[in-house]
Design a protein around this motif. Structure first.
Motif, PDB file in Angstrom:
ATOM      1  N   THR A 186      -3.959  12.110   4.094  1.00 58.09           N
ATOM      2  CA  THR A 186      -2.760  12.212   5.112  1.00 58.09           C
ATOM      3  C   THR A 186      -3.374  11.887   6.582  1.00 58.09           C
ATOM      4  N   ALA A 187      -4.835  11.869   6.705  1.00 51.31           N
ATOM      5  CA  ALA A 187      -5.550  11.481   7.972  1.00 51.31           C
ATOM      6  C   ALA A 187      -5.874  10.129   7.895  1.00 51.31           C
ATOM      7  N   LEU A 188      -5.439   9.426   6.653  1.00 53.59           N
ATOM      8  CA  LEU A 188      -6.111   8.058   6.604  1.00 53.59           C
ATOM      9  C   LEU A 188      -4.962   6.972   6.800  1.00 53.59           C
ATOM     10  N   ASP A 189      -5.513   5.873   7.220  1.00 56.68           N
ATOM     11  CA  ASP A 189      -4.378   4.430   7.229  1.00 56.68           C
ATOM     12  C   ASP A 189      -3.855   4.295   5.821  1.00 56.68           C
ATOM     13  N   VAL A 190      -2.826   3.743   5.754  1.00 53.54           N
ATOM     14  CA  VAL A 190      -1.969   3.471   4.489  1.00 53.54           C
ATOM     15  C   VAL A 190      -2.781   2.646   3.443  1.00 53.54           C
ATOM     16  N   THR A 191      -3.511   1.428   3.989  1.00 53.26           N
ATOM     17  CA  THR A 191      -4.302   0.649   3.147  1.00 53.26           C
ATOM     18  C   THR A 191      -5.672   1.563   2.515  1.00 53.26           C
ATOM     19  N   ILE A 192      -6.004   2.446   3.231  1.00 53.72           N
ATOM     20  CA  ILE A 192      -7.084   3.099   2.879  1.00 53.72           C
ATOM     21  C   ILE A 192      -6.664   4.239   2.040  1.00 53.72           C
ATOM     22  N   SER A 219       0.736  -1.337  -0.016  1.00 50.72           N
ATOM     23  CA  SER A 219       0.105   0.063  -0.108  1.00 50.72           C
ATOM     24  C   SER A 219       0.965   1.160  -0.018  1.00 50.72           C
ATOM     25  N   ILE A 220       2.148   1.040   0.333  1.00 49.47           N
ATOM     26  CA  ILE A 220       3.067   2.319   0.459  1.00 49.47           C
ATOM     27  C   ILE A 220       3.348   3.046  -0.834  1.00 49.47           C
ATOM     28  N   PRO A 221       2.876   4.146  -1.115  1.00 50.06           N
ATOM     29  CA  PRO A 221       3.562   4.746  -2.434  1.00 50.06           C
ATOM     30  C   PRO A 221       4.930   4.688  -2.365  1.00 50.06           C
ATOM     31  N   ARG A 222       5.570   4.552  -3.543  1.00 48.54           N
ATOM     32  CA  ARG A 222       7.014   4.427  -3.259  1.00 48.54           C
ATOM     33  C   ARG A 222       7.417   5.399  -4.380  1.00 48.54           C
ATOM     34  N   ILE A 223       8.675   5.921  -4.164  1.00 50.08           N
ATOM     35  CA  ILE A 223       9.655   6.839  -5.217  1.00 50.08           C
ATOM     36  C   ILE A 223      10.392   5.443  -5.777  1.00 50.08           C
ATOM     37  N   ASP A 224       9.967   5.230  -7.021  1.00 46.17           N
ATOM     38  CA  ASP A 224      10.618   4.063  -7.696  1.00 46.17           C
ATOM     39  C   ASP A 224      10.654   4.443  -9.092  1.00 46.17           C
ATOM     40  N   THR A 225      11.851   5.341  -9.554  1.00 50.61           N
ATOM     41  CA  THR A 225      11.821   5.616 -10.741  1.00 50.61           C
ATOM     42  C   THR A 225      11.923   4.809 -11.797  1.00 50.61           C
TER      43      THR A 225
END
Lengths: 326, 339
Positions: free
Chosen positions: B184-190, A262-268
Motif C-alpha cells: 500500500t505504501a509503494l508505487d504501482v510499478t514496485i 502494473s495496475i492489478p485489475r479486476i478482470d474476470t
C-alpha cells in the motif's frame, strides 16, 4: 445511473491556464533536485487535466508552483493572459481567488480550534467579501453545495470523517468562486465507497460551476474517471499528454504503458494474467539518468537514449509523447 | 489439499472499556491451505489488520483475543504466551507490514536483522546464519546480496526495504506468511514486483499466505480465495473467481461497483455508484446486520438479528438474508470489467 455528467469542452476555446517551460529546483546538502524540469501544459476553462505519476516525480510540486505556493526558478504560469510568476506578493493577491488548492487531508493544515464555519468563511473574510451576515449565508450555501448539513458550520474538524473533511476542504476551495482548483491526491486517503462519493461530487460541481481542475493523483483508475486530458510525469518531466480516450487506447510512451501494465485489475475473463513488469527502482531525483530519464528501466531503450533527451513531439492529434520511438 | 495450514474458529478481538467491551473482530472463522493465498478485504476499521495481529498474539491490553481455536498445522496456538509464543512468531508464522521503514531497526544493518531472525529460532553459527542471510537476499531478488547485506535500511528504497522484510519473514521457512497491506505504501510499478515475488515464494515453497488488502485489483490477481469483512464480521467468503464474477453480498457488490475506471460509455462519463453513509462506529454497532443502515435491500428482519452465514457453492458462504433480491436487481449489477 447512466446520466451524462461530462462537461462540454470545445477545442477552439483559449486556455485558462498556460504553463510554459516551468522549472522548480530545490537545493539541499545532498545536491539539487530538479523537481519540475521544464514542464509545459495548458488547461481550458471547465476542463479537467489529470496529472499522474509515481512518488517523487514532481507532480505535487508542479501543482504548488502553479498556485505559487512554491517559487519556480524559471518559466511562466499564465492565467487568462497574466504571467503569475512575474507578480509581486501583493500583486498576486487578486489572482489567488482564481486558483485554489485542495490537499489529501485539507484539514491537517488548518487550525483545529476553528469551527468549520470559520474555516470556510476565512477566505471570504481575508478577501473582504460581504458582511458578517452575507458570509454566514454564503457558508450555509457552500455547505449545502458539498452535501453537508447547515449545522456542520458550528462543529469542529475532528468531529468529521475523512470523506466529510474532504467535503469541507472542497467547500473552502469553492468559497471564492475560483476558475481553477488544484486537487492534490484528493481521494487517496479515502476508502473506495467514500472515494466514489467525493468523485461524484467533484464531477457534479464542475458541471454546475464550470470550474477547471488540475487533478493530481498516483491512481490511474481515478485519473481516468475524472479527466478530459491526462499528463504523465516521470522524474520532473512530462513524458506524455493526451486525451483520456487516446491515452488509454493507445499509450505511446513506454513508461505510460508500464504504468498501465502494473495496475492489478479486476478482470474476470483474464485471471492469472501475468504482465510485463518494469524492472528496477525509481532512480534518485538528485541524480536522474542522463538522456531519457526512463532509459534505465525501459524495455525499448537503446544506447542513444542514454545520451539524448527526447523532446515532446506530436504522435497524433492532441497527443504528444517524449520518446525516440513514439 | 489435506489438513489446512491455518484453521481459525470463532476468533474475536474485544477492547474492554467502561460501559462494556467493544467488539472489533466478531467470531471470524476461516482456513488456509498450503500453497494458497487467502485475501481478507475490507475498508478501514473493518477489523482486517486486527485479525492478522491477533493470529500472532500481537493485541495489547485493553484488547483481548478470544475464540474457540486457532490451529496452526493442527496445533492450537490460541492463548499461547511467553516463550511458546515467541518460538512461534517469526518461525512458523511470519508477518510483513505496510511500512517496512518502521518495522526495520534503523541502527542495524539488514544483514544483522536477518541473522537475528534466524538465530532467534535456530542454534547455528554466526557464519552459517550470515550465509543464509545472503542467500535470502538473493531469493528476494536483491542484486549483489554480498554487498547489500551490510547496508542500513536508509540506504534502501521502499521497495527494497519491503524485500528485506520478506527475507526476514522467510528466514525460518514459515508455514504461514501474514502480509498486512504489503504494497500500500509503494508505487504501482514496485507493487507489482513485490506481489509477484510473494506469489513466486508461495509456488516454490508451498507457504500459506494471508493477504490483508483494501485493493480488489490486488485480490483479483494474487489471491485464490477472498474473505470480505465488514464491521468486524465476515460477510462473504468465496473463491476469488466466483466473488469477482458474481458477488452476492450487497456490500461486496457495492465495493466492486464503486471502483472508478472504465466508466465511460461512448466518451461520456457515467456516474460512479456510491455506498451511501459510513461504516458504523464500534460503539454503535447494530444488533442485526452491520451493513443494514447502508444497504438498499434492507428489510426489518435484517435489523433484528445478525444474518447467519449461508453456504454457497462448494466452499463459499455469505451472510445476507436478501441475496435473491440483490441478485435479481439490475440496479446492483456489478461492473466486473472495471479495474
Amino acid at each position: 445511473m447512466h446520466q451524462n455528467t461530462q462537461p462540454l469542452v470545445a477545442t477552439h476555446i483559449e486556455p485558462l491556464l498556460t504553463v510554459n517551460d516551468l522549472v522548480v529546483r530545490f537545493d539541499s546538502s545532498r545536491g539539487t533536485v530538479h523537481a519540475v524540469d521544464g514542464v509545459s501544459l495548458s488547461i481550458k476553462p471547465g476542463e479537467t487535466l489529470g496529472l499522474v505519476g509515481e512518488s517523487g516525480c514532481g507532480k505535487s510540486t508542479l501543482g504548488r508552483a502553479i498556485a505559487r505556493l512554491v517559487e519556480p526558478q524559471s518559466g511562466s504560469v499564465r492565467l487568462g493572459g497574466v504571467d503569475l510568476t512575474r507578480l509581486t506578493r501583493s500583486g498576486m493577491r487578486p489572482y489567488r481567488r482564481d486558483i485554489q488548492v485542495v490537499f489529501q487531508d485539507p484539514l491537517a493544515s488548518l487550525d483545529p480550534r476553528c469551527t468549520v464555519g470559520m474555516l470556510i468563511g476565512e477566505p471570504l473574510r481575508i478577501h473582504g467579501i460581504g458582511d458578517r451576515r452575507q458570509r454566514r449565508d454564503r457558508i450555509a450555501d457552500l455547505l449545502s453545495k458539498v452535501g453537508l448539513s447547515a449545522d456542520s458550520a458550528d462543529r469542529y474538524p475532528h468531529q468529521f470523517s475523512g470523506g466529510q473533511r474532504q467535503r469541507i476542504g472542497i467547500a473552502r476551495a469553492l468559497a471564492l468562486d475560483p476558475r481553477l482548483i488544484i486537487l492534490d491526491e484528493p481521494v487517496s486517503a479515502l476508502d473506495v465507497s467514500v472515494q466514489a462519493q467525493i468523485l461524484n461530487l467533484l464531477v457534479d460541481l464542475q458541471s454546475k460551476l464550470g470550474v477547471a481542475y488540475l487533478f493530481i493523483s498516483h491512481d490511474l483508475s481515478v485519473v481516468e474517471y475524472v479527466s478530459d486530458r491526462v499528463a504523465v510525469m516521470y522524474l520532473g518531466r512530462i513524458v506524455e499528454t493526451s486525451t483520456r480516450e487516446k491515452l488509454w487506447s493507445s499509450p505511446a510512451h513506454p513508461y505510460t504503458r508500464a504504468l498501465f501494465d502494473s495496475i492489478p485489475r479486476i478482470d474476470t475473463g483474464d485471471l492469472g494474467r501475468r504482465r510485463h513488469m518494469v524492472q528496477g527502482d525509481l532512480p534518485s531525483a538528485y541524480n536522474p539518468p542522463e538522456g531519457c530519464h526512463f532509459h534505465t528501466r525501459c524495455p525499448r531503450a537503446e544506447e542513444f537514449c542514454a545520451v539524448e533527451s527526447p523532446i515532446l513531439r506530436t504522435v497524433a492529434d492532441s497527443h504528444v509523447a517524449a520518446c525516440h520511438f513514439a | 489439499m489435506g489438513e489446512p495450514v491455518l484453521s481459525v474458529d470463532g476468533l474475536s478481538v474485544r477492547f474492554d472499556r467502561k460501559g462494556g467491551a467493544l467488539t472489533a473482530v466478531d467470531g471470524l472463522s476461516f482456513d488456509i491451505s498450503a500453497g494458497e493465498t487467502l485475501a481478507i478485504v475490507g475498508e478501514s476499521g473493518c477489523g482486517k489488520s486486527l485479525t492478522a495481529l491477533a493470529l500472532l498474539g500481537l493485541v495489547a491490553a485493553p484488547g483481548r483475543i478470544e475464540g474457540r481455536s486457532v490451529k496452526l498445522q493442527g496445533r492450537d496456538i490460541l492463548g499461547l504466551e511467553g516463550e511458546a509464543l515467541r518460538r512461534l512468531r517469526g518461525n512458523r508464522i511470519a508477518m510483513i507490514f505496510q511500512e517496512p521503514m518502521t518495522a526495520l531497526n534503523p541502527v542495524l544493518t539488514i544483514g544483522e536483522q536477518i541473522i537475528e531472525a534466524i538465530t532467534a529460532h535456530e542454534d547455528i553459527s554466526h557464519q552459517k546464519a550470515r550465509d543464509r542471510a545472503v542467500s535470502l537476499l538473493d531469493r528476494v531478488r536483491i542484486a549483489d546480496p554480498r554487498r547489500r547485506v551490510n547496508d542500513y535500511p536508509h540506504h534502501l528504497s521502499g521497495g527494497m526495504r519491503q524485500r528485506v522484510m520478506i527475507a526476514i519473514a522467510l528466514a525460518c521457512n514459515p508455514a504461514l506468511l501474514v502480509a498486512d497491506e504489503p504494497t500500500t505504501a509503494l508505487d504501482v510499478t514496485i507493487q507489482s514486483q513485490i506481489l509477484e515475488l510473494l506469489d513466486q515464494i508461495k509456488r516454490e515453497s508451498g507457504t500459506a499466505i494471508l493477504l490483508i488488502t483494501h485493493d480488489l485489483g490486488v485480490v483479483s490477481e494474487y489471491s485464490d480465495r477472498v474473505l470480505v469483512m465488514y464491521a468486524g464480521r465476515k460477510v462473504e467468503e468465496r473463491t476469488t473467481r466466483d466473488l469477482l464474477k458474481s458477488p452476492l453480498h450487497p456490500y461486496t457488490r457495492g465495493l466492486i461497483a464503486a471502483r472508478p475506471g472504465r466508466h465511460h460509455v461512448n466518451g461520456l462519463r457515467t456516474r460512479l455508484s456510491e455506498i451511501p453513509g459510513m461504516v458504523p462506529s464500534l460503539a454503535e454497532m447494530p444488533h442485526g446486520c452491520g451493513f443494514a443502515a447502508r444497504c438498499s435491500f434492507v428489510v426489518d428482519a435484517c435489523r433484528i438479528a445478525r444474518p447467519p452465514l449461508i453456504p454457497v457453492g462448494a466452499d463459499g458462504a455469505v451472510a445476507c438474508l436478501r441475496i435473491e433480491e440483490a441478485r435479481a436487481s439490475e440496479h446492483a449489477a456489478a461492473r466486473c470489467d472495471a479495474y
